[in-house]
Design an enzyme around this catalytic site. Sequence first.
Site, PDB file in Angstrom:
ATOM      1  N   CYS A   2      -0.319 -24.877   0.111  1.00  0.00           N
ATOM      2  CA  CYS A   2       0.078 -26.095   0.807  1.00  0.00           C
ATOM      3  C   CYS A   2       1.528 -26.410   0.429  1.00  0.00           C
ATOM      4  O   CYS A   2       1.920 -26.291  -0.718  1.00  0.00           O
ATOM      5  CB  CYS A   2      -0.760 -27.323   0.483  1.00  0.00           C
ATOM      6  SG  CYS A   2      -2.472 -27.166   0.910  1.00  0.00           S
ATOM      7  N   ARG A  27       3.490 -21.249   2.157  1.00  0.00           N
ATOM      8  CA  ARG A  27       2.436 -21.699   1.241  1.00  0.00           C
ATOM      9  C   ARG A  27       1.174 -22.134   1.976  1.00  0.00           C
ATOM     10  O   ARG A  27       0.143 -22.396   1.359  1.00  0.00           O
ATOM     11  CB  ARG A  27       2.933 -22.884   0.410  1.00  0.00           C
ATOM     12  CG  ARG A  27       4.054 -22.529  -0.534  1.00  0.00           C
ATOM     13  CD  ARG A  27       4.567 -23.776  -1.194  1.00  0.00           C
ATOM     14  NE  ARG A  27       3.668 -24.249  -2.224  1.00  0.00           N
ATOM     15  CZ  ARG A  27       3.827 -23.995  -3.510  1.00  0.00           C
ATOM     16  NH1 ARG A  27       4.823 -23.279  -3.912  1.00  0.00           N
ATOM     17  NH2 ARG A  27       2.975 -24.468  -4.393  1.00  0.00           N
ATOM     18  N   TRP A  76      -3.043 -25.525   3.758  1.00  0.00           N
ATOM     19  CA  TRP A  76      -3.907 -24.339   3.635  1.00  0.00           C
ATOM     20  C   TRP A  76      -5.271 -24.912   3.283  1.00  0.00           C
ATOM     21  O   TRP A  76      -5.492 -25.391   2.180  1.00  0.00           O
ATOM     22  CB  TRP A  76      -3.392 -23.412   2.526  1.00  0.00           C
ATOM     23  CG  TRP A  76      -4.156 -22.145   2.412  1.00  0.00           C
ATOM     24  CD1 TRP A  76      -3.963 -21.006   3.140  1.00  0.00           C
ATOM     25  CD2 TRP A  76      -5.235 -21.866   1.513  1.00  0.00           C
ATOM     26  NE1 TRP A  76      -4.861 -20.048   2.738  1.00  0.00           N
ATOM     27  CE2 TRP A  76      -5.654 -20.542   1.745  1.00  0.00           C
ATOM     28  CE3 TRP A  76      -5.905 -22.603   0.534  1.00  0.00           C
ATOM     29  CZ2 TRP A  76      -6.692 -19.944   1.047  1.00  0.00           C
ATOM     30  CZ3 TRP A  76      -6.945 -22.010  -0.171  1.00  0.00           C
ATOM     31  CH2 TRP A  76      -7.323 -20.700   0.099  1.00  0.00           C
ATOM     32  N   ASN A 102      -1.842 -31.496  -2.659  1.00  0.00           N
ATOM     33  CA  ASN A 102      -1.961 -30.064  -2.889  1.00  0.00           C
ATOM     34  C   ASN A 102      -2.954 -29.895  -4.036  1.00  0.00           C
ATOM     35  O   ASN A 102      -2.797 -30.548  -5.064  1.00  0.00           O
ATOM     36  CB  ASN A 102      -0.571 -29.552  -3.302  1.00  0.00           C
ATOM     37  CG  ASN A 102      -0.477 -28.066  -3.248  1.00  0.00           C
ATOM     38  OD1 ASN A 102      -1.445 -27.407  -2.895  1.00  0.00           O
ATOM     39  ND2 ASN A 102       0.666 -27.532  -3.599  1.00  0.00           N
ATOM     40  N   GLY A 103      -3.996 -29.086  -3.859  1.00  0.00           N
ATOM     41  CA  GLY A 103      -4.965 -28.890  -4.944  1.00  0.00           C
ATOM     42  C   GLY A 103      -6.365 -29.289  -4.502  1.00  0.00           C
ATOM     43  O   GLY A 103      -6.640 -29.370  -3.303  1.00  0.00           O
ATOM     44  N   GLU A 486      -3.909  -1.240  -4.189  1.00  0.00           N
ATOM     45  CA  GLU A 486      -2.818  -2.087  -3.694  1.00  0.00           C
ATOM     46  C   GLU A 486      -2.508  -1.737  -2.234  1.00  0.00           C
ATOM     47  O   GLU A 486      -2.285  -2.628  -1.402  1.00  0.00           O
ATOM     48  CB  GLU A 486      -1.576  -1.906  -4.588  1.00  0.00           C
ATOM     49  CG  GLU A 486      -0.289  -2.507  -4.072  1.00  0.00           C
ATOM     50  CD  GLU A 486      -0.327  -4.013  -3.865  1.00  0.00           C
ATOM     51  OE1 GLU A 486      -1.290  -4.673  -4.269  1.00  0.00           O
ATOM     52  OE2 GLU A 486       0.627  -4.527  -3.238  1.00  0.00           O
ATOM     53  N   LYS A 490      -2.770  -4.239   0.948  1.00  0.00           N
ATOM     54  CA  LYS A 490      -1.628  -4.497   1.827  1.00  0.00           C
ATOM     55  C   LYS A 490      -2.022  -4.299   3.288  1.00  0.00           C
ATOM     56  O   LYS A 490      -1.703  -5.119   4.142  1.00  0.00           O
ATOM     57  CB  LYS A 490      -0.498  -3.549   1.431  1.00  0.00           C
ATOM     58  CG  LYS A 490       0.859  -4.085   1.538  1.00  0.00           C
ATOM     59  CD  LYS A 490       1.400  -4.801   0.324  1.00  0.00           C
ATOM     60  CE  LYS A 490       0.587  -5.975  -0.133  1.00  0.00           C
ATOM     61  NZ  LYS A 490       0.998  -6.529  -1.390  1.00  0.00           N
ATOM     62  N   GLU A 493      -4.496  -7.229   4.397  1.00  0.00           N
ATOM     63  CA  GLU A 493      -4.000  -8.600   4.546  1.00  0.00           C
ATOM     64  C   GLU A 493      -3.042  -8.766   5.711  1.00  0.00           C
ATOM     65  O   GLU A 493      -3.022  -9.824   6.332  1.00  0.00           O
ATOM     66  CB  GLU A 493      -3.403  -9.135   3.238  1.00  0.00           C
ATOM     67  CG  GLU A 493      -2.194  -8.412   2.753  1.00  0.00           C
ATOM     68  CD  GLU A 493      -1.669  -8.957   1.422  1.00  0.00           C
ATOM     69  OE1 GLU A 493      -1.891 -10.131   1.114  1.00  0.00           O
ATOM     70  OE2 GLU A 493      -1.033  -8.183   0.695  1.00  0.00           O
ATOM     71  N   HIS A 509     -20.326  10.409  -5.109  1.00  0.00           N
ATOM     72  CA  HIS A 509     -21.457   9.610  -5.607  1.00  0.00           C
ATOM     73  C   HIS A 509     -21.926   8.579  -4.582  1.00  0.00           C
ATOM     74  O   HIS A 509     -22.623   7.635  -4.938  1.00  0.00           O
ATOM     75  CB  HIS A 509     -21.074   8.921  -6.918  1.00  0.00           C
ATOM     76  CG  HIS A 509     -20.764   9.891  -8.019  1.00  0.00           C
ATOM     77  ND1 HIS A 509     -21.730  10.683  -8.602  1.00  0.00           N
ATOM     78  CD2 HIS A 509     -19.584  10.228  -8.610  1.00  0.00           C
ATOM     79  CE1 HIS A 509     -21.157  11.462  -9.523  1.00  0.00           C
ATOM     80  NE2 HIS A 509     -19.867  11.207  -9.535  1.00  0.00           N
ATOM     81  N   LYS A 609       1.088 -18.041   0.281  1.00  0.00           N
ATOM     82  CA  LYS A 609       1.859 -17.268  -0.692  1.00  0.00           C
ATOM     83  C   LYS A 609       1.465 -17.586  -2.127  1.00  0.00           C
ATOM     84  O   LYS A 609       1.343 -16.715  -2.962  1.00  0.00           O
ATOM     85  CB  LYS A 609       3.347 -17.558  -0.480  1.00  0.00           C
ATOM     86  CG  LYS A 609       4.271 -16.802  -1.410  1.00  0.00           C
ATOM     87  CD  LYS A 609       4.364 -15.362  -1.010  1.00  0.00           C
ATOM     88  CE  LYS A 609       5.216 -14.536  -1.936  1.00  0.00           C
ATOM     89  NZ  LYS A 609       4.869 -13.116  -1.855  1.00  0.00           N
TER      90      LYS A 609
HETATM   91  C1  F6R Z   1      -0.942  -9.746  -2.001  1.00  0.00           C
HETATM   92  C2  F6R Z   1      -0.510 -10.899  -2.768  1.00  0.00           C
HETATM   93  C3  F6R Z   1      -1.514 -11.602  -3.617  1.00  0.00           C
HETATM   94  C4  F6R Z   1      -0.855 -12.086  -4.927  1.00  0.00           C
HETATM   95  C5  F6R Z   1      -1.847 -12.930  -5.729  1.00  0.00           C
HETATM   96  C6  F6R Z   1      -1.258 -13.352  -7.059  1.00  0.00           C
HETATM   97  O1  F6R Z   1       0.111  -9.186  -1.284  1.00  0.00           O
HETATM   98  O2  F6R Z   1       0.621 -11.291  -2.714  1.00  0.00           O
HETATM   99  O3  F6R Z   1      -2.614 -10.798  -3.876  1.00  0.00           O
HETATM  100  O4  F6R Z   1      -0.445 -10.980  -5.661  1.00  0.00           O
HETATM  101  O5  F6R Z   1      -2.199 -14.064  -5.001  1.00  0.00           O
HETATM  102  O6  F6R Z   1      -0.060 -14.054  -6.884  1.00  0.00           O
HETATM  103  P1  F6R Z   1       0.978 -14.184  -8.054  1.00  0.00           P
HETATM  104  O7  F6R Z   1       1.505 -12.845  -8.366  1.00  0.00           O
HETATM  105  O8  F6R Z   1       2.040 -15.122  -7.542  1.00  0.00           O
HETATM  106  O9  F6R Z   1       0.242 -14.757  -9.224  1.00  0.00           O
END
Ligand code: F6R
Length: 614
Positions: A2, A27, A76, A102-103, A486, A490, A493, A509, A609
């Site tokens: 947010c 955010r 969000w 926010n929260g 990873e 990627k 998402e 397995h 984010k």
């Molecule tokens: C994926 C991504 C998320 C963050 C996760 C942790 O591309 O960006 O999985 O890695 O939310 O965020 P941080 O690193 O800011 O603690």
Amino acid sequence: MCGLVGYIGKNLSRAPIIKGLSRLEYRGYDSAGFACLNPGDNRLVYVKAQGQLHNLIKQFDQKPIDGHIGIGHTRWSTHGVASQENAHPQFDCYKTLSIAHNGIIENHHMLKEQLMQEGHLFSSQTDTEIVAHLLESLLQIHKKLLPALISLVNQLQGAYALVIILQAYPDQMVVIRKGSPLCIGIGQQEMFVSSDLLAFADITNKVLFLPDQSFALLGKELLELYDFSGAPLLPSIQEVDSAWINVDKNGYEHFMLKEIYEQKGAIYASLAFFRSISHQIWDQVGLTSEQVKNLESIHFLGCGTSWHAARIAQFFFEKICLMPARVMLASEFRYMPFFAEKNSAYIAISQSGETADTLEALRLVNSMHIANIALTNVASSTAVREADGFLLTHAGQEIAVASTKAFATQLAALYWFAHRIALEKGIINLYQFETAQEDILIAAEALENSIEKYKKIIVETYAPYYAQYKKFIFLGRHISYPFAMEAALKLKEISYLFAQCYPAGELKHGPIALIDAETPIFLFSSLDSLVYQKLLSNAQEVKARKGHLVVFAFEGQKELIQLADACFIIPTVNPLLAPLAMTGLMQFFVYHIAKVLDCPIDKPRNLAKSVTVE
Ligand code: F6R
């Protein structure tokens, strides 16, 4: 999570608030709202819209409200679907006060029941609205703002950042922080409030990061800070370096693409910084040289991409520092038994330094008085302020929701740090340390060069072809397994395609049953010769069942290359840096698959984010 922006001052508030919100849209972006006090009569007026910020901006054509005190929010959703009613700001019964939040208010059920019994009428499903009604009720009881606020903060449970404006107090804005980040920018006869200083970084560099469990009353030249018991606090105003904040796409179609291309530079900048602090490193990370020499184990905490970086770093620390390294998902860590170890240290990895799960895990370690270090990209973050010490990556502002350059710089930082510890412990010598630093730069070159080499064929052939599939299997082994995780994250998402990752040795397995013509298999190779042989067997198992194999291989891996239906060949690097060398190409490939599918790459659905709720 947010975006939250507030303004009080000599100017009108709408323009700085909307500009700030547009910078924070990463955010959260499922609805947005703005409220202000009408100049002249101080009437509370507002506009809200479902969807992205531009929907809100369009509404100002019909309702051009503005005022010298205002709040704005991009949401969000946590409680209640994304809708106009649930968008913030939220109000009390008579719309005399307005709150952006926010929260999460954890005791909202109990409070709502109590307030409904008192006759309050609710118009949304949000937990935020409860705060508005509770404050309304407390103002009736206490008659004055300060005691009402003290009572409010002592009744709210959870983690929250709140910004409040009230018709009855037109010259004051209330800001409250518990757990969630909140900062105040101090200008000339004006104050800015935000969940991220990015919102106002171009206007002022004088910032107060609200201490946890505190609240403030703001006016155009007023700043009064209190703790939750109502005792006044002395504000500690800092001057922050905002030079690195760049919020432009610089001609790229998406921030993600720009950030993919920035990786080599970000690794170089990070390494130059590490070199410059190498002599004072232990002061910076909050350890003594003696503690480092005695270190017997290392633990990592993180979420998402940062957790994947930790899983890769586990191989660095075990191989280079010759000590056990353990990795925990921060969201699980708090709920597991805690076995404190002697001569151990924790590294909490977080791009933003604001992820609630990681911060809570860090706080737990801190409460046990065990050495802890924050590895983050944001110098002004909560993680930096709360950890014993910190190590900063120099990736620059990462705007796209999907992490790219932060991941690459985390890997570079952790590889460097493992060698720096090994040097201190006498496991490696200065020459080996220097070589390791050079190896990072070689891997950064490989990362960038492989994008250039395959750019054309990915854009013209591979991305359109693979975008036709609906599901994928990703395989890796040893250090390439967390990297494959990873890669799968990627793809999922940003393209919403289903990608399941397995350690390649596990294929036989069970998951081998999934191999069919509709499920391409992405396999990420290794530069460890033994692991490579094992991966080769796994690739043969796939081909024997007529699976479609896309391989990320390294130069010279002829047998694997021959088995592939599609293949990327990456220059060889130090085997531990194989994931870093593959990073750029992997991200570039999945980015283009998402682009073919016309996905909103920088702001994928349901994501935000910075995840500041648990
Ligand atoms: C994926 C991504 C998320 C963050 C996760 C942790 O591309 O960006 O999985 O890695 O939310 O965020 P941080 O690193 O800011 O603690």
